[in-house]
Design a protein around this motif. Structure first.
Motif, PDB file in Angstrom:
ATOM      1  N   GLU A  99       0.927  -1.345   0.145  1.00  0.00           N
ATOM      2  CA  GLU A  99      -0.033  -0.077  -0.021  1.00  0.00           C
ATOM      3  C   GLU A  99       0.985   1.242  -0.049  1.00  0.00           C
ATOM      4  OE1 GLU A  99      -4.162   2.016   2.015  1.00  0.00           O
ATOM      5  OE2 GLU A  99      -2.912   0.406   3.130  1.00  0.00           O
ATOM      6  N   ALA A 100       2.056   1.025   0.756  1.00  0.00           N
ATOM      7  CA  ALA A 100       2.928   2.314   0.536  1.00  0.00           C
ATOM      8  C   ALA A 100       3.561   2.506  -0.595  1.00  0.00           C
ATOM      9  CB  ALA A 100       3.964   2.142   1.892  1.00  0.00           C
ATOM     10  N   GLY A 112       2.465   1.027  -3.604  1.00  0.00           N
ATOM     11  CA  GLY A 112       2.041   0.768  -4.955  1.00  0.00           C
ATOM     12  C   GLY A 112       2.172  -0.774  -5.467  1.00  0.00           C
ATOM     13  N   HIS A 113       1.495  -1.209  -6.329  1.00  0.00           N
ATOM     14  CA  HIS A 113       1.595  -2.367  -6.856  1.00  0.00           C
ATOM     15  C   HIS A 113       3.018  -2.726  -7.815  1.00  0.00           C
ATOM     16  CE1 HIS A 113      -2.212  -3.215  -5.482  1.00  0.00           C
ATOM     17  NE2 HIS A 113      -2.268  -4.469  -5.735  1.00  0.00           N
ATOM     18  N   MET A 152       2.872  -7.848 -10.648  1.00  0.00           N
ATOM     19  CA  MET A 152       1.671  -7.702 -11.197  1.00  0.00           C
ATOM     20  C   MET A 152       1.897  -6.415 -12.170  1.00  0.00           C
ATOM     21  SD  MET A 152      -1.510  -8.489  -8.531  1.00  0.00           S
ATOM     22  CE  MET A 152      -0.566  -8.196  -7.258  1.00  0.00           C
ATOM     23  N   VAL A 203      -2.774  -8.483 -14.800  1.00  0.00           N
ATOM     24  CA  VAL A 203      -3.420  -7.641 -13.889  1.00  0.00           C
ATOM     25  C   VAL A 203      -4.086  -8.215 -12.619  1.00  0.00           C
ATOM     26  CG1 VAL A 203      -4.071  -6.002 -15.708  1.00  0.00           C
ATOM     27  CG2 VAL A 203      -5.592  -7.643 -14.817  1.00  0.00           C
ATOM     28  N   TRP A 204      -3.897  -9.609 -12.625  1.00  0.00           N
ATOM     29  CA  TRP A 204      -4.577 -10.273 -11.229  1.00  0.00           C
ATOM     30  C   TRP A 204      -3.275 -11.334 -11.278  1.00  0.00           C
ATOM     31  CZ3 TRP A 204     -10.501 -11.614 -11.882  1.00  0.00           C
ATOM     32  CH2 TRP A 204     -11.096 -10.363 -11.640  1.00  0.00           C
ATOM     33  N   HIS A 219      -4.633 -13.000  -6.107  1.00  0.00           N
ATOM     34  CA  HIS A 219      -5.669 -13.630  -6.654  1.00  0.00           C
ATOM     35  C   HIS A 219      -5.972 -15.106  -7.017  1.00  0.00           C
ATOM     36  CE1 HIS A 219      -5.064  -9.476  -7.838  1.00  0.00           C
ATOM     37  NE2 HIS A 219      -6.667  -9.379  -7.705  1.00  0.00           N
ATOM     38  N   ASP A 232      -5.576  -7.019  -1.458  1.00  0.00           N
ATOM     39  CA  ASP A 232      -4.826  -6.655  -2.663  1.00  0.00           C
ATOM     40  C   ASP A 232      -5.476  -5.320  -3.724  1.00  0.00           C
ATOM     41  OD1 ASP A 232      -2.716  -7.504  -4.687  1.00  0.00           O
ATOM     42  OD2 ASP A 232      -4.732  -7.502  -5.965  1.00  0.00           O
ATOM     43  N   LEU A 233      -6.453  -4.930  -3.207  1.00  0.00           N
ATOM     44  CA  LEU A 233      -7.226  -4.159  -4.008  1.00  0.00           C
ATOM     45  C   LEU A 233      -6.058  -2.876  -4.029  1.00  0.00           C
ATOM     46  CD1 LEU A 233     -10.780  -3.745  -2.508  1.00  0.00           C
ATOM     47  CD2 LEU A 233     -10.016  -4.792  -4.809  1.00  0.00           C
ATOM     48  N   GLY A 234      -6.244  -1.920  -5.182  1.00  0.00           N
ATOM     49  CA  GLY A 234      -5.419  -0.861  -5.434  1.00  0.00           C
ATOM     50  C   GLY A 234      -5.680   0.395  -4.347  1.00  0.00           C
ATOM     51  N   ARG A 235      -6.888   0.371  -3.606  1.00  0.00           N
ATOM     52  CA  ARG A 235      -7.354   1.041  -2.562  1.00  0.00           C
ATOM     53  C   ARG A 235      -8.051   0.431  -1.780  1.00  0.00           C
ATOM     54  NH1 ARG A 235      -6.932   6.516  -3.589  1.00  0.00           N
ATOM     55  NH2 ARG A 235      -7.179   6.671  -1.312  1.00  0.00           N
ATOM     56  N   ASP A 289      -8.110   0.920   1.215  1.00  0.00           N
ATOM     57  CA  ASP A 289      -8.791   1.817   2.322  1.00  0.00           C
ATOM     58  C   ASP A 289     -10.362   2.253   1.887  1.00  0.00           C
ATOM     59  OD1 ASP A 289      -7.439   2.924   0.108  1.00  0.00           O
ATOM     60  OD2 ASP A 289      -7.582   4.863   1.077  1.00  0.00           O
ATOM     61  N   ARG A 290     -10.572   1.948   0.605  1.00  0.00           N
ATOM     62  CA  ARG A 290     -11.706   2.564   0.014  1.00  0.00           C
ATOM     63  C   ARG A 290     -12.966   1.180   0.255  1.00  0.00           C
ATOM     64  NH1 ARG A 290     -10.641   5.752  -5.071  1.00  0.00           N
ATOM     65  NH2 ARG A 290      -9.824   7.706  -4.201  1.00  0.00           N
ATOM     66  N   ILE A 337     -11.986   1.249  -6.536  1.00  0.00           N
ATOM     67  CA  ILE A 337     -11.087   0.633  -5.608  1.00  0.00           C
ATOM     68  C   ILE A 337     -10.013  -0.161  -5.940  1.00  0.00           C
ATOM     69  CG2 ILE A 337     -13.224   0.548  -3.963  1.00  0.00           C
ATOM     70  CD1 ILE A 337     -13.589  -2.342  -4.862  1.00  0.00           C
ATOM     71  N   GLY A 338      -9.834  -0.193  -7.115  1.00  0.00           N
ATOM     72  CA  GLY A 338      -8.613  -0.644  -7.712  1.00  0.00           C
ATOM     73  C   GLY A 338      -8.634  -2.250  -7.847  1.00  0.00           C
ATOM     74  N   PHE A 358      -3.409   0.551 -14.926  1.00  0.00           N
ATOM     75  CA  PHE A 358      -3.479   0.467 -13.501  1.00  0.00           C
ATOM     76  C   PHE A 358      -2.367   1.452 -13.028  1.00  0.00           C
ATOM     77  CE2 PHE A 358      -2.552  -1.280  -9.230  1.00  0.00           C
ATOM     78  CZ  PHE A 358      -3.728  -0.858  -8.407  1.00  0.00           C
ATOM     79  N   HIS A 408       0.514   2.134 -10.624  1.00  0.00           N
ATOM     80  CA  HIS A 408       1.026   1.155  -9.850  1.00  0.00           C
ATOM     81  C   HIS A 408       1.937   2.040  -8.847  1.00  0.00           C
ATOM     82  CE1 HIS A 408       0.240  -1.750 -12.902  1.00  0.00           C
ATOM     83  NE2 HIS A 408       0.536  -2.467 -12.305  1.00  0.00           N
ATOM     84  N   LYS A 429      -2.237   6.699  -7.635  1.00  0.00           N
ATOM     85  CA  LYS A 429      -2.034   5.365  -7.271  1.00  0.00           C
ATOM     86  C   LYS A 429      -3.104   4.431  -6.891  1.00  0.00           C
ATOM     87  CE  LYS A 429      -0.026   4.324  -3.402  1.00  0.00           C
ATOM     88  NZ  LYS A 429       0.766   4.419  -2.396  1.00  0.00           N
ATOM     89  N   GLY A 430      -3.158   3.429  -7.228  1.00  0.00           N
ATOM     90  CA  GLY A 430      -4.148   2.366  -6.899  1.00  0.00           C
ATOM     91  C   GLY A 430      -5.621   2.535  -7.487  1.00  0.00           C
TER      92      GLY A 430
END
Lengths: 399, 251, 144
Positions: free
Chosen positions: A37-38, A40-41, A46, A51-52, A56, A109-112, A114-115, B147-148, B163, B165, B179-180
């Motif tokens: 999370e800090a 990014g992916h 990936m 993308v998965w 996953h 694993d979501l990009g966000r 927190d959402r 939500i990515g 995406f 990254h 990001k995300g």
């Protein structure tokens, strides 16, 4: 034959050791999540092509196994096989735990991540993902109710059966939803197929039962409770049938796809030229996850040894993991055919086989999900009366 | 300390200011871009996206030069995504694809970006509704609720989405990206709303190739509609029936 | 209950006492441009709701003539750094951060949005509002 008595498991030094080990895996997953999370992916393997990735694979594997783990309970309550009855509670608990572990991996694993609250407030009902969220939530509710009616006093057998049937239908819907995540993707030749839903259902039968056998044996060993060899054999042979079913559905899937000239490329890739994916398919899924476990449990003399069921379960899990890896990663590795009849090249890897190298944080996250599922099961057995004190063959009986 | 309670719907001076702004903007569009705006885009500098329009692009593959990537560079500059340094993970809203016919050896080159489908699979699969289609046909990602999960990237048959990254800074004010979340070609929606053409179209015209036409597919008098009516064209993956807003000629 | 009372009194004290103006509260930077007709308090209380409401208008409906636009916020409320250029949200002096740091509320906007005003050369996208002379000339020209 005495009444089945369920008791909470005792905390022994061995149990504590395992708990610490699981805790270490969960902690590693937590660190991995914060790290991803800090940064990014970018710190994962990936890409915009794959993308998965590994998370996953773990998540789908666990979610599929979750609904399958409920089967033991369904066999007892819906299909009336009494020897499975004492196992029903563990079956329900394991199902919920595996689902929780799988969802944790998926969500983290979501990009966000927190959402997540956004996902709980915005629903797009044309998305199978949305329906899955409802199916997953409902699964917890239905299986909790199922556990409750099994454990509460004064509930009629009929009620248990009705709730058990509801749980059975729900789990079929859930796995249909999981399979449809892939089956409804029209864009990718590896997925677009109605067989994905039933394939995922037989996969869930197989993976879920394998998980169940391992957790059951481990719990009985740790707590010193008797587990009848015949009962174990019975579960092992059932696993063999499920493994055969998975092979059958896989064969139909690939034969159909191979027959369509349009999809010839993806089939040639997965089955013959795909390198790691081809190896994982033939050696991982077919041999280790299918043929060897079937040979083990159906062998006339070797099949009755308790070890064969246990080893078969381990192999089915490994093979199943390989299968999900080939479906998810292999399916993305093969390029999209946007311009049929042309060879294509671009700065965005059009027309190229995409490469994927899983990273350590992804692996840590995935294993953390497995550890979480096992830990939750153990915790459930500690605080609730889940595990029978005596599962000897005499006690369980035959039907 | 007691704060004055103000209801959200009763924003003081709101209507007055908004109406003034709208009126001013409509006039401004006319005065600042006489002729062009009126004739090319039907003369209605509406304040909001209108369902009576469907924005589209038409790429003439014969006019697209193989070694030219003016559209890609212009998009990158306009929307603030860097030209790929790390092609596996960097976003690419538009890319040049070079084709060679397997049987005949005929070569062609064309840009591929979000095709702004009428039936976009990315919109269907998005669990939160972040992936959406405006009433004027432009497909966008609402990054506020993305939500990515990347399901749209799995579902897109054109590989149009990227995406993000890594952390980004100094984004263009009109093209927020972070990001995300997932992103893709917006058909330069900020320019379209201001009565202008997408950056790639302008850049392509500036090279003299003029391979991309932008316009309203619903307006039979628009340049793009006339070109589509008079010459054969095709959609990518037409077999899927997605009815993209981006069309190709001479492919 | 007693403790709650003390906390409330303390909070009230911070808000009302002269200490608030002298540095115990956030040091809110001065903005340029017209003051909000609704008053600063209204915007302090409602900016998040207004921004969220209007962002959806722009994002989904293409309505660009909204009142609560983050772009406008960061333009009028830009704080200049030592180099004379507007600071970004990475700087604690940034207008948004001053209060948000004070209240310990995370801002989610600037992961995607630029926290600095757009440069003059990029302002071509903003519709120019004609002054009365231009307006008269236009109306005359079109014969209205």
């Amino acid at each position: 034959m005495e009444r089945t008595i369920y008791r909470e498991i005792k905390v022994t030094p061995q149990v504590i050791q395992i708990a610490v080990l699981l805790g270490a895996f969960i902690l590693a997953a937590a660190v991995a999540v914060l790290y991803i999370e800090a940064h990014g992916h970018i710190v994962t393997g990936m890409t915009n092509q794959i993308v998965w990735g590994l998370p996953h694979v773990f998540a789908v594997f666990l979610i599929v196994a979750a609904s399958g783990a409920l089967n033991v309970a369904s066999i007892a309550s819906v299909f009336g096989k009494t020897p499975y009855k004492p196992l029903s509670r563990l079956s329900g608990l394991l199902a919920m735990s595996l689902l929780a572990g799988g969802l944790a991996v998926l969500v983290l694993d979501l990009g966000r991540p927190d959402r997540l609250i956004v996902q709980m407030t915005h629903y797009n009902f044309s998305s199978i993902f949305t329906w899955n969220i409802l199916l997953y939530s409902g699964f917890f509710a239905v299986v909790s109710a199922y556990l409750f009616v099994q454990m509460a006093r004064g509930i009629s057998a009929r009620t248990v059966k009705v709730v058990g049937f509801a749980a059975f239908v729900w789990r079929l819907a859930l796995t249909t939803g999981t399979g449809s995540i892939f089956g409804w993707i029209m864009a990718r030749a590896a997925y677009e197929s109605a067989i994905m839903a039933p394939l995922f259902i037989v996969m869930s039968f197989s993976f879920g039962l394998a998980f169940f056998i391992l957790v059951l044996t481990l719990s009985c060993r740790l707590t010193g409770r008797v587990l009848g060899v015949k009962l174990l054999n019975r579960l092992g042979r059932l696993l063999g049938i499920f493994a055969a079913l998975v092979l059958y559905f896989t064969a139909v899937q690939h034969l159909t796809s191979h027959y369509w000239a349009r999809d010839g490329g993806i089939e040639q890739f997965l089955l013959f030229d795909g390198g790691i994916y081809t190896q994982l398919f033939w050696i991982g899924q077919v041999l280790i996850g299918g043929i060897i476990p079937m040979a083990l449990v159906f062998h006339p003399t070797g099949g009755i040894k308790p070890a064969s069921s246990i080893v078969a379960s381990v192999l089915v899990i490994l093979g199943g993991f390989a299968q999900v890896y080939v479906i998810i990663i292999g399916g993305q590795a093969f390029p999209l055919d946007i311009f049929p009849g042309y060879t294509v090249s671009s700065s965005f890897f059009d027309g190229q086989i995409n490469t994927y190298t899983p990273s350590l944080p992804e692996l840590a996250l995935g294993l953390g999900g497995v550890a979480l599922a096992v830990a939750l099961t153990g915790f459930g057995m500690k605080i609730l009366r889940i595990l029978p004190t005596n599962l000897s063959d005499v006690n369980v009986g035959q039907s | 300390m007691k704060l004055p309670a103000v209801k959200f719907d009763e924003r003081p001076a709101e209507m007055h200011r908004r109406d003034f702004m709208k009126a001013g903007a409509a006039l401004a569009t006319v005065t600042l871009a006489p002729g062009v705006t009126l004739m090319a885009f039907g003369g209605d500098a509406s304040a909001e996206a209108s369902a009576s329009k469907r924005w589209g692009l038409l790429v003439d593959v014969n006019k697209c030069a193989k070694d030219c990537d003016a559209c890609v560079t212009a998009c990158s500059k306009e929307n603030g995504w860097r030209l790929p340094e790390n092609p596996e993970t960097d976003a690419q809203w538009i890319r040049k694809v070079n084709l060679t016919d397997k049987d005949t050896g005929r070569e062609a080159s064309l840009p591929v970006m979000c095709q702004h489908c009428e039936e976009p699979p990315c919109v269907d699969v998005c669990p939160t509704g972040a992936s959406f289609k405006r009433v004027d046909g432009i497909v966008l990602v609402d990054k506020h609720i993305c939500i990515g999960c990347r399901y749209c990237m799995m579902a897109c048959p054109y590989k149009a989405r990227s995406f993000v990254h890594e952390d980004l800074t100094d984004q263009k004010p009109w093209a927020p990206r972070g990001k995300g979340t997932v992103e893709s070609c917006t058909m330069c929606v900020h320019r379209v709303d201001a009565g202008q053409k997408p950056a790639c179209v302008e850049a392509c015209a500036a090279t003299g190739n003029g391979a991309i036409i932008f316009g309203d597919l619903r307006d039979p008098e628009s340049e793009i509609s006339k070109a589509l009516a008079n010459y054969p064209s095709t959609a990518l993956r037409a077999d899927m029936g997605l009815n993209p807003g981006v069309r190709y000629q001479n492919l | 209950m007693k403790r709650l009372l003390v906390i409330l009194m303390l909070l009230g004290g911070i808000g009302l006492s002269p200490a608030f103006a002298q540095g115990l509260g956030p040091d809110i930077p001065k903005a340029t441009g017209q003051p909000h007709p609704e008053g600063n308090l209204f915007w302090r209380m409602n900016h998040m709701r207004l921004l969220q409401h209007d962002r959806d208008l722009t994002m989904h409906n293409g309505d660009r003539h909204i009142q609560a636009s983050l772009k406008t916020c960061v333009t009028c409320h830009a704080v200049k750094g030592a180099d004379g250029k507007p600071v970004g949200v990475d700087n604690p002096k940034h207008f948004c951060r001053v209060c948000h740091d004070y209240a310990a509320v995370k801002i989610d906007c600037f992961m995607c949005h630029n926290s600095k005003p757009e440069e003059k050369t990029q302002a071509y996208l903003k519709p120019k509002i004609p002054d009365s002379k231009e307006l008269a000339a236009y109306l005359k020209e079109t014969g209205q």
